[in-house]
Design a protein around this motif. Structure first.
Motif, PDB file in Angstrom:
ATOM      1  N   GLU A 107       0.835  -1.205   0.000  1.00  0.00           N
ATOM      2  CA  GLU A 107       0.000   0.000   0.000  1.00  0.00           C
ATOM      3  C   GLU A 107       0.868   1.253   0.000  1.00  0.00           C
ATOM      4  O   GLU A 107       0.597   2.217  -0.718  1.00  0.00           O
ATOM      5  CB  GLU A 107      -0.927   0.004   1.230  1.00  0.00           C
ATOM      6  N   ASP A 108       1.916   1.234   0.800  1.00  0.00           N
ATOM      7  CA  ASP A 108       2.844   2.363   0.849  1.00  0.00           C
ATOM      8  C   ASP A 108       3.607   2.492  -0.480  1.00  0.00           C
ATOM      9  O   ASP A 108       3.827   3.595  -0.984  1.00  0.00           O
ATOM     10  CB  ASP A 108       3.827   2.165   2.007  1.00  0.00           C
ATOM     11  N   PHE A 109       3.979   1.358  -1.044  1.00  0.00           N
ATOM     12  CA  PHE A 109       4.720   1.319  -2.305  1.00  0.00           C
ATOM     13  C   PHE A 109       3.926   1.994  -3.432  1.00  0.00           C
ATOM     14  O   PHE A 109       4.488   2.717  -4.257  1.00  0.00           O
ATOM     15  CB  PHE A 109       5.020  -0.145  -2.657  1.00  0.00           C
ATOM     16  N   LYS A 110       2.619   1.776  -3.447  1.00  0.00           N
ATOM     17  CA  LYS A 110       1.760   2.346  -4.502  1.00  0.00           C
ATOM     18  C   LYS A 110       1.727   3.869  -4.474  1.00  0.00           C
ATOM     19  O   LYS A 110       1.404   4.511  -5.471  1.00  0.00           O
ATOM     20  CB  LYS A 110       0.324   1.814  -4.358  1.00  0.00           C
ATOM     21  N   LYS A 111       2.042   4.439  -3.322  1.00  0.00           N
ATOM     22  CA  LYS A 111       2.017   5.907  -3.186  1.00  0.00           C
ATOM     23  C   LYS A 111       3.324   6.555  -3.654  1.00  0.00           C
ATOM     24  O   LYS A 111       3.425   7.769  -3.716  1.00  0.00           O
ATOM     25  CB  LYS A 111       1.766   6.289  -1.722  1.00  0.00           C
ATOM     26  N   THR A 112       4.326   5.736  -3.955  1.00  0.00           N
ATOM     27  CA  THR A 112       5.632   6.260  -4.361  1.00  0.00           C
ATOM     28  C   THR A 112       5.552   6.838  -5.768  1.00  0.00           C
ATOM     29  O   THR A 112       5.061   6.181  -6.690  1.00  0.00           O
ATOM     30  CB  THR A 112       6.702   5.140  -4.319  1.00  0.00           C
ATOM     31  N   LYS A 115      10.487   7.376  -9.708  1.00  0.00           N
ATOM     32  CA  LYS A 115      10.831   6.110 -10.371  1.00  0.00           C
ATOM     33  C   LYS A 115      12.047   5.454  -9.735  1.00  0.00           C
ATOM     34  O   LYS A 115      12.126   4.230  -9.626  1.00  0.00           O
ATOM     35  CB  LYS A 115      11.086   6.353 -11.863  1.00  0.00           C
ATOM     36  N   THR A 116      13.001   6.272  -9.316  1.00  0.00           N
ATOM     37  CA  THR A 116      14.202   5.740  -8.657  1.00  0.00           C
ATOM     38  C   THR A 116      13.841   5.058  -7.348  1.00  0.00           C
ATOM     39  O   THR A 116      14.284   3.940  -7.060  1.00  0.00           O
ATOM     40  CB  THR A 116      15.213   6.881  -8.375  1.00  0.00           C
ATOM     41  N   LYS A 117      13.011   5.744  -6.544  1.00  0.00           N
ATOM     42  CA  LYS A 117      12.579   5.172  -5.261  1.00  0.00           C
ATOM     43  C   LYS A 117      11.705   3.947  -5.488  1.00  0.00           C
ATOM     44  O   LYS A 117      11.734   2.989  -4.718  1.00  0.00           O
ATOM     45  CB  LYS A 117      11.814   6.219  -4.450  1.00  0.00           C
ATOM     46  N   LEU A 118      10.904   3.981  -6.559  1.00  0.00           N
ATOM     47  CA  LEU A 118      10.009   2.868  -6.877  1.00  0.00           C
ATOM     48  C   LEU A 118      10.816   1.590  -7.089  1.00  0.00           C
ATOM     49  O   LEU A 118      10.488   0.530  -6.546  1.00  0.00           O
ATOM     50  CB  LEU A 118       9.204   3.206  -8.142  1.00  0.00           C
ATOM     51  N   GLU A 143       4.098 -19.646  -8.990  1.00  0.00           N
ATOM     52  CA  GLU A 143       3.764 -18.880 -10.196  1.00  0.00           C
ATOM     53  C   GLU A 143       3.669 -17.387  -9.897  1.00  0.00           C
ATOM     54  O   GLU A 143       4.215 -16.553 -10.630  1.00  0.00           O
ATOM     55  CB  GLU A 143       2.440 -19.392 -10.783  1.00  0.00           C
ATOM     56  N   THR A 144       2.979 -17.046  -8.807  1.00  0.00           N
ATOM     57  CA  THR A 144       2.832 -15.634  -8.413  1.00  0.00           C
ATOM     58  C   THR A 144       4.188 -15.032  -8.060  1.00  0.00           C
ATOM     59  O   THR A 144       4.482 -13.885  -8.390  1.00  0.00           O
ATOM     60  CB  THR A 144       1.878 -15.509  -7.209  1.00  0.00           C
ATOM     61  N   ARG A 145       5.024 -15.832  -7.432  1.00  0.00           N
ATOM     62  CA  ARG A 145       6.365 -15.375  -7.052  1.00  0.00           C
ATOM     63  C   ARG A 145       7.184 -15.026  -8.304  1.00  0.00           C
ATOM     64  O   ARG A 145       7.870 -13.996  -8.350  1.00  0.00           O
ATOM     65  CB  ARG A 145       7.065 -16.472  -6.244  1.00  0.00           C
ATOM     66  N   GLU A 146       7.082 -15.891  -9.326  1.00  0.00           N
ATOM     67  CA  GLU A 146       7.849 -15.666 -10.553  1.00  0.00           C
ATOM     68  C   GLU A 146       7.312 -14.474 -11.352  1.00  0.00           C
ATOM     69  O   GLU A 146       8.081 -13.718 -11.943  1.00  0.00           O
ATOM     70  CB  GLU A 146       7.832 -16.934 -11.421  1.00  0.00           C
ATOM     71  N   ILE A 147       5.995 -14.313 -11.353  1.00  0.00           N
ATOM     72  CA  ILE A 147       5.389 -13.156 -12.033  1.00  0.00           C
ATOM     73  C   ILE A 147       5.893 -11.866 -11.385  1.00  0.00           C
ATOM     74  O   ILE A 147       6.255 -10.903 -12.066  1.00  0.00           O
ATOM     75  CB  ILE A 147       3.847 -13.226 -11.964  1.00  0.00           C
ATOM     76  N   THR A 148       5.932 -11.878 -10.063  1.00  0.00           N
ATOM     77  CA  THR A 148       6.389 -10.696  -9.323  1.00  0.00           C
ATOM     78  C   THR A 148       7.862 -10.426  -9.607  1.00  0.00           C
ATOM     79  O   THR A 148       8.272  -9.270  -9.778  1.00  0.00           O
ATOM     80  CB  THR A 148       6.173 -10.888  -7.810  1.00  0.00           C
ATOM     81  N   ARG A 149       8.654 -11.484  -9.695  1.00  0.00           N
ATOM     82  CA  ARG A 149      10.082 -11.327  -9.988  1.00  0.00           C
ATOM     83  C   ARG A 149      10.277 -10.645 -11.355  1.00  0.00           C
ATOM     84  O   ARG A 149      11.098  -9.736 -11.504  1.00  0.00           O
ATOM     85  CB  ARG A 149      10.775 -12.690  -9.988  1.00  0.00           C
ATOM     86  N   LYS A 150       9.509 -11.076 -12.343  1.00  0.00           N
ATOM     87  CA  LYS A 150       9.609 -10.502 -13.695  1.00  0.00           C
ATOM     88  C   LYS A 150       9.172  -9.040 -13.699  1.00  0.00           C
ATOM     89  O   LYS A 150       9.710  -8.225 -14.445  1.00  0.00           O
ATOM     90  CB  LYS A 150       8.754 -11.310 -14.674  1.00  0.00           C
ATOM     91  N   ASN A 151       8.177  -8.723 -12.849  1.00  0.00           N
ATOM     92  CA  ASN A 151       7.677  -7.340 -12.782  1.00  0.00           C
ATOM     93  C   ASN A 151       8.745  -6.360 -12.315  1.00  0.00           C
ATOM     94  O   ASN A 151       8.677  -5.167 -12.600  1.00  0.00           O
ATOM     95  CB  ASN A 151       6.477  -7.250 -11.840  1.00  0.00           C
ATOM     96  N   LEU A 152       9.728  -6.857 -11.577  1.00  0.00           N
ATOM     97  CA  LEU A 152      10.771  -5.986 -11.035  1.00  0.00           C
ATOM     98  C   LEU A 152      11.642  -5.360 -12.121  1.00  0.00           C
ATOM     99  O   LEU A 152      12.228  -4.303 -11.913  1.00  0.00           O
ATOM    100  CB  LEU A 152      11.674  -6.757 -10.065  1.00  0.00           C
ATOM    101  N   SER A 153      11.734  -6.023 -13.279  1.00  0.00           N
ATOM    102  CA  SER A 153      12.601  -5.511 -14.343  1.00  0.00           C
ATOM    103  C   SER A 153      12.125  -4.151 -14.860  1.00  0.00           C
ATOM    104  O   SER A 153      12.919  -3.339 -15.307  1.00  0.00           O
ATOM    105  CB  SER A 153      12.671  -6.508 -15.507  1.00  0.00           C
ATOM    106  N   GLY A 154      10.833  -3.914 -14.783  1.00  0.00           N
ATOM    107  CA  GLY A 154      10.297  -2.592 -15.139  1.00  0.00           C
ATOM    108  C   GLY A 154       9.311  -2.179 -14.068  1.00  0.00           C
ATOM    109  O   GLY A 154       8.108  -2.101 -14.305  1.00  0.00           O
ATOM    110  N   ALA A 155       9.831  -1.974 -12.874  1.00  0.00           N
ATOM    111  CA  ALA A 155       8.988  -1.733 -11.695  1.00  0.00           C
ATOM    112  C   ALA A 155       8.009  -0.577 -11.880  1.00  0.00           C
ATOM    113  O   ALA A 155       8.391   0.523 -12.254  1.00  0.00           O
ATOM    114  CB  ALA A 155       9.863  -1.477 -10.477  1.00  0.00           C
ATOM    115  N   THR A 156       6.734  -0.886 -11.651  1.00  0.00           N
ATOM    116  CA  THR A 156       5.684   0.136 -11.618  1.00  0.00           C
ATOM    117  C   THR A 156       4.943  -0.017 -10.296  1.00  0.00           C
ATOM    118  O   THR A 156       5.176  -0.976  -9.555  1.00  0.00           O
ATOM    119  CB  THR A 156       4.677  -0.047 -12.783  1.00  0.00           C
TER     120      THR A 156
END
Length: 203
Positions: A107-112, A115-118, A143-156
């Motif tokens: 929840e806190d992360f979504k308020k960031t 982009k650098t801090k994100l 599966e959810t863990r791996e999806i999340t890992r891939k999301n980190l490459s272009g963190a939003t």
């Protein structure tokens, strides 16, 4: 020898008002005004105190109602700061507070906005809660863990959405019902109900 002195405040005690110079009468009026302000200060303080008591009573009624609302839905509990605190305390007794901590971190992360801090926050959250054998690993599927890992490459701000949703569902279906049945929450609802009864009896 005259007892009259121009600067003497006790002038009115030894001479009539008619005998006083205009300047002295002006000073007397000014003194009266100042004394009036000072005399009213305790009254103002009393009013403030009464107002504080009313606000405190109002807060107690609001918190009582809030406690009873937590059992209406998991959303109601998560909307309440005191509800989250109470739920967190309960989860500690079950050694599963990392689920709520992860949800709050998301929840806190979504308020960031930066982009650098994100990116840096995303990596920190992943390392603390999501990756295999993380210090405070949450219970999500591979599966959810791996999806999340891939999301980190272009963190939003949405990169933890799926993992957060899985953790929330787990808490809602597993921990939340037990929290509602716990002795600590039952005590809180009894106190809230008794305050409500007390309020009605005084009206």
């Amino acid at each position: 020898m005259s007892c009259w002195m121009p600067e003497c405040p006790a002038l009115s005690m030894c001479r009539g008002l008619a005998a006083l110079p205009i300047a002295c009468l002006e000073r007397a009026k000014d003194l009266k005004t100042r004394l009036g302000i000072l005399l009213h200060k305790p009254e103002l303080g009393h009013k403030t105190g009464s107002s504080s008591k009313l606000q405190l009573g109002s807060r107690r009624r609001d918190s009582s109602r809030e406690v009873l609302e937590w059992r209406e839905s998991f959303d109601q509990l998560l909307k309440s700061k005191s509800g989250v605190n109470a739920f967190h305390t309960f989860l500690k007794t079950e050694f599963s507070e990392e689920n709520l901590d992860f949800w709050l971190a998301c929840e806190d992360f979504k308020k960031t906005r930066s982009k650098t801090k994100l990116a840096s926050k995303a990596n920190r959250i992943f390392e603390e809660f999501v990756q295999s054998e993380a210090p405070r690993e949450v219970n999500i599927d591979h599966e959810t863990r791996e999806i999340t890992r891939k999301n980190l490459s272009g963190a939003t701000s949405a990169c933890f959405n799926e993992a957060q949703a899985k953790t929330r569902t787990l808490m809602e279906k597993d921990s939340y019902p037990r929290f509602l049945k716990s002795a600590s929450y039952q005590d809180m609802t009894k106190q809230a109900a008794s305050r409500g009864t007390s309020k009605r009896s005084h009206t």
